[in-house]
Write an enzyme that holds these catalytic residues in place. Structure first.
Site, PDB file in Angstrom:
ATOM      1  N   ASP A  20       0.836  -1.189   0.000  1.00 56.39           N
ATOM      2  CA  ASP A  20       0.000   0.000   0.000  1.00 56.39           C
ATOM      3  C   ASP A  20       0.878   1.249   0.000  1.00 56.39           C
ATOM      4  O   ASP A  20       1.686   1.447   0.912  1.00 56.39           O
ATOM      5  CB  ASP A  20      -0.879  -0.023   1.241  1.00 56.39           C
ATOM      6  CG  ASP A  20      -1.929   1.060   1.204  1.00 56.39           C
ATOM      7  OD1 ASP A  20      -2.790   0.988   0.317  1.00 56.39           O
ATOM      8  OD2 ASP A  20      -1.862   1.991   2.024  1.00 56.39           O
ATOM      9  N   ASP A  34      -9.104  -0.220   1.622  1.00 50.08           N
ATOM     10  CA  ASP A  34      -9.127   0.239   0.227  1.00 50.08           C
ATOM     11  C   ASP A  34     -10.405  -0.209  -0.461  1.00 50.08           C
ATOM     12  O   ASP A  34     -11.046   0.556  -1.180  1.00 50.08           O
ATOM     13  CB  ASP A  34      -7.924  -0.327  -0.558  1.00 50.08           C
ATOM     14  CG  ASP A  34      -6.634   0.440  -0.254  1.00 50.08           C
ATOM     15  OD1 ASP A  34      -6.596   1.125   0.775  1.00 50.08           O
ATOM     16  OD2 ASP A  34      -5.678   0.342  -1.048  1.00 50.08           O
ATOM     17  N   THR A  92      -2.974   5.515  -4.147  1.00 48.21           N
ATOM     18  CA  THR A  92      -1.898   6.296  -3.537  1.00 48.21           C
ATOM     19  C   THR A  92      -0.567   6.062  -4.261  1.00 48.21           C
ATOM     20  O   THR A  92       0.201   7.003  -4.456  1.00 48.21           O
ATOM     21  CB  THR A  92      -1.726   5.961  -2.034  1.00 48.21           C
ATOM     22  OG1 THR A  92      -1.403   4.582  -1.885  1.00 48.21           O
ATOM     23  CG2 THR A  92      -2.987   6.246  -1.258  1.00 48.21           C
ATOM     24  N   THR A  93      -0.331   4.818  -4.674  1.00 47.53           N
ATOM     25  CA  THR A  93       0.924   4.533  -5.374  1.00 47.53           C
ATOM     26  C   THR A  93       0.945   5.270  -6.712  1.00 47.53           C
ATOM     27  O   THR A  93       1.931   5.932  -7.059  1.00 47.53           O
ATOM     28  CB  THR A  93       1.076   3.012  -5.595  1.00 47.53           C
ATOM     29  OG1 THR A  93       0.798   2.355  -4.358  1.00 47.53           O
ATOM     30  CG2 THR A  93       2.458   2.649  -6.054  1.00 47.53           C
TER      31      THR A  93
HETATM   32  N1  ATP Z   1      -5.658  -7.423 -13.807  1.00 44.86           N
HETATM   33  C1  ATP Z   1      -5.068  -6.246 -13.970  1.00 44.86           C
HETATM   34  N2  ATP Z   1      -4.336  -5.991 -15.070  1.00 44.86           N
HETATM   35  C2  ATP Z   1      -3.720  -4.813 -15.213  1.00 44.86           C
HETATM   36  N3  ATP Z   1      -3.756  -3.822 -14.338  1.00 44.86           N
HETATM   37  C3  ATP Z   1      -4.467  -4.008 -13.234  1.00 44.86           C
HETATM   38  C4  ATP Z   1      -5.155  -5.226 -12.972  1.00 44.86           C
HETATM   39  N4  ATP Z   1      -5.760  -5.116 -11.770  1.00 44.86           N
HETATM   40  C5  ATP Z   1      -5.456  -3.874 -11.303  1.00 44.86           C
HETATM   41  N5  ATP Z   1      -4.682  -3.206 -12.168  1.00 44.86           N
HETATM   42  C6  ATP Z   1      -4.134  -1.840 -12.082  1.00 44.86           C
HETATM   43  O1  ATP Z   1      -3.278  -1.718 -10.972  1.00 44.86           O
HETATM   44  C7  ATP Z   1      -3.237  -0.340 -10.575  1.00 44.86           C
HETATM   45  C8  ATP Z   1      -3.415  -0.225  -9.102  1.00 44.86           C
HETATM   46  O2  ATP Z   1      -2.351  -0.806  -8.450  1.00 44.86           O
HETATM   47  P1  ATP Z   1      -2.148  -0.628  -6.896  1.00 44.86           P
HETATM   48  O3  ATP Z   1      -3.402  -0.941  -6.189  1.00 44.86           O
HETATM   49  O4  ATP Z   1      -0.927  -1.403  -6.538  1.00 44.86           O
HETATM   50  O5  ATP Z   1      -1.777   0.896  -6.738  1.00 44.86           O
HETATM   51  P2  ATP Z   1      -2.678   2.141  -6.367  1.00 44.86           P
HETATM   52  O6  ATP Z   1      -4.111   1.783  -6.397  1.00 44.86           O
HETATM   53  O7  ATP Z   1      -2.222   3.241  -7.238  1.00 44.86           O
HETATM   54  O8  ATP Z   1      -2.187   2.484  -4.900  1.00 44.86           O
HETATM   55  P3  ATP Z   1      -2.595   1.832  -3.494  1.00 44.86           P
HETATM   56  O9  ATP Z   1      -3.517   0.688  -3.745  1.00 44.86           O
HETATM   57  O10 ATP Z   1      -1.280   1.407  -2.943  1.00 44.86           O
HETATM   58  O11 ATP Z   1      -3.213   2.939  -2.748  1.00 44.86           O
HETATM   59  C9  ATP Z   1      -4.362   0.345 -11.330  1.00 44.86           C
HETATM   60  O12 ATP Z   1      -3.848   1.132 -12.352  1.00 44.86           O
HETATM   61  C10 ATP Z   1      -5.186  -0.811 -11.862  1.00 44.86           C
HETATM   62  O13 ATP Z   1      -5.854  -0.487 -13.053  1.00 44.86           O
HETATM   63 MG    MG Z   2      -4.920   0.153  -5.267  1.00 44.14          MG
END
Ligand code: ATP
Ligand code: MG
Length: 552
Positions: A65, A394, A98-99
């Site tokens: 996260d 989340d 957030t990332t």
């Molecule tokens: N099956 C998938 N294929 C491709 N991308 C995906 C898939 N599932 C989720 N994602 C992508 O992963 C990203 C989110 O990743 P992640 O949750 O690690 O980071 P975040 O949401 O930016 O931050 P955080 O969850 O740490 O607050 C999004 O851009 C989402 O569209």
């Molecule tokens: Mg996320």
């Protein structure tokens, strides 16, 4: 710092203060912000890696996260701290992304440095970035898909996506469904829209069993057992008194001595104590309560009397839990034993102590307020349970986002690629250096699909060029599906995220990047060193940054 004034130096800063300005200050700030972005990059997406963070006391946190990673890193550099703020804002506003926000902010700053080197003034970059940010938001609104706001399936879908990138991804379907149900439980109509307060959902965690044993409870759980073995462990049609007053004789604040000269006096003294406790218990009994939930202590003798009356009691319950109980059962928290009555009682269909793992917990189910709901998180170890809690947070947030603003976009970098495409087109309408800034912004957007591909061990450049051309041909949802490891129509792949999350990413990242770019002077008082720091000093970064860490 000194300035020559009629030959006399005028000192305006305390001794030991330092200052860096102009290009130096900018470079140091940008580098610091970029290092922060680098440090979370590998955590993005379902194929992202987790981080193990060890705090100064040796406590270990395992997470992917973004906000948690940055929080635990104990960052010191002022510009780097602003990046941490980005993740906090993102988390507080929408709960996810957030990332991504930090990565994009870092990328915007990285690209700005290239422009500054080409003699584009930071003010021009800032203006260009702001325009591009607004345009990006317009594009998002345009491509967003409206959905029904209280549709459990949609709530679940976005929750599944948010959990796909977490340690508990194996259980995402089931956890996402729990999150969706919990949100629907607490959603309230307000005017034409719906309101959801995540705090209405109680989240308790207890290590043991497996994440798949996580449950939704129609009521409240408190991590306390029934105080006395003689008390009932189960009370149906519970009438609950919520006590914020001790059922014990309070100790005096100063040392008091009583001189007892005969056994009779001793007897009388103990007798009086017993009478006082009996009175207290009697006052509670008179209200008609058959369950006591107390924030403070309950004396052994009081427990004994209560057990005789077949009243179930739990003590030392957290204040926040007491407040939730009041809301759920419709009871009032009583602070004075002399001032309570039947009207203060709360109601629930069932209060029961249950064994969860090695511990006992008290469940209050079928509450007067049907909106009360709790999630009891289980999992193999303390750390898994903690990461499960963050992931459920989340999931709850994104499901709430959909209830608040029922619009979604597909994920996997598709919206970022579409924004990049449209921004390039928009850049053609601008003149001169501002055009360069908008083009840089478009490229920064592409860092999301690039990083997703990179983290999945795929060739980012090949994939990006294919995706760019698919977007040129009008396929707005073309993105990178990382579980299959190839470009795909993300709408068909069923990876959906709330529009609100994507919009907030743009807002937070643009704001942070422009704010950092605007700084050309860093003045630090003696206590805090201004960047750049001497090589080797990167306080608080815990060695997590890449080689550049020594630069600040
Ligand atoms: N099956 C998938 N294929 C491709 N991308 C995906 C898939 N599932 C989720 N994602 C992508 O992963 C990203 C989110 O990743 P992640 O949750 O690690 O980071 P975040 O949401 O930016 O931050 P955080 O969850 O740490 O607050 C999004 O851009 C989402 O569209
Ligand atoms: Mg996320």
């Amino acid at each position: 710092m000194s300035t020559e004034l009629a030959g006399t130096p005028v000192l305006i800063l305390r001794e030991g203060a330092s200052r860096s300005r102009g290009r130096d200050a900018q470079h140091a700030n940008i580098t610091a912000a970029k290092i922060v972005a680098e440090s979370v990059k590998s955590a993005l997406g379902p194929k992202g890696m987790d981080k193990m963070l060890v705090d100064s006391l040796g406590d270990v946190t395992i997470t992917s996260d973004g906000r948690t990673i940055l929080d635990e890193m104990d960052i010191q550099h002022p510009a780097a701290k602003m990046m941490v703020e980005v993740s906090k804002t993102q988390d507080n506003e929408v709960g996810d992304g957030t990332t991504s926000a930090v990565i994009i902010a870092g990328e915007l700053l990285g690209k700005s440095e290239e422009l500054i080197d080409k003699n584009v003034h930071p003010t021009v970059i800032i203006d260009g970035y702001r325009k591009a940010g607004e345009k990006a938001l317009e594009i998002l609104e345009k491509i967003a898909i409206p959905v029904r706001s209280l549709d459990r399936q949609w709530l679940k879908k976005v929750a599944v996506t948010s959990m796909a990138s977490k340690l508990v991804a194996d259980h995402k379907e089931m956890l996402a469904d729990i999150a969706a149900q919990a949100i629907l439980h607490v959603a309230e109509k307000s005017g034409k829209e719906f309101k959801v307060d995540i705090d209405d959902i109680m989240v308790e965690k207890k290590p043991g069993e497996s994440v798949s044993d996580t449950k939704l409870i129609n009521g409240i759980v408190i991590d306390k057992e029934v105080v006395h073995p003689g008390m009932p462990k189960r009370v149906e049609k519970a009438k609950i008194i919520l006590l914020d007053a001790a059922l014990e004789i309070e100790k005096t604040e100063f040392d008091a001595k009583i001189n007892i000269e005969s056994p009779d006096q001793m007897e009388a003294f103990l007798q009086q104590e017993e009478t006082m406790i009996r009175d207290m218990v009697e006052k509670v009994v008179k209200t008609g309560a058959n369950v006591i939930i107390a924030q403070k202590g309950i004396d052994d003798l009081a427990q004994h009397f209560l057990a005789r009356k077949q009243i179930l009691a739990a003590r030392r319950v957290k204040k926040s839990d007491m407040e939730k109980l009041a809301k759920a059962t419709g009871g009032k928290i009583v602070t004075n034993l002399d001032d309570m009555s039947a009207s203060d009682l709360g109601n629930a269909d069932l209060v029961e102590e249950r064994k969860i793992g090695d511990d006992k917990m008290t469940f209050i189910e079928g509450c007067k307020n049907p909106k009360s709901v709790a999630i009891l998180i289980r999992g193999g170890t303390e750390r898994i349970v903690a990461e499960a809690e963050r992931s459920i947070h989340d999931a709850l947030c994104v499901a709430r986002d959909i209830v608040r603003e029922p619009k979604i976009v597909a994920g996997g970098g598709a919206p970022e690629l579409e924004m990049a495409r449209a921004l390039r087109q928009y850049a053609q309408t601008l003149l001169g250096k501002e055009q360069l800034a908008v083009l840089a912004y478009a490229e920064a957007m592409e860092s999301i699909p690039l990083t997703l591909a990179e983290n999945a061990g795929l060739d980012p450049i090949d994939i990006l060029s294919e995706l760019r051309s698919r977007h040129e041909k009008g396929e707005i949802w073309a993105g990178i599906e990382v579980t299959e490891g190839k470009p795909k129509n993300m709408e068909k792949a069923g990876v959906f995220e709330p529009l609100a999350v994507k919009k907030q990413i743009i807002k937070s990242a643009t704001e942070a990047a422009t704010m950092i770019l605007k700084i050309d002077d860093v003045i630090a008082s003696g206590k805090m060193k201004a960047p750049p720091m001497p090589p080797g000093g990167a306080p608080g970064m815990g060695g997590m940054g890449p080689e550049g860490a020594g630069e600040f």
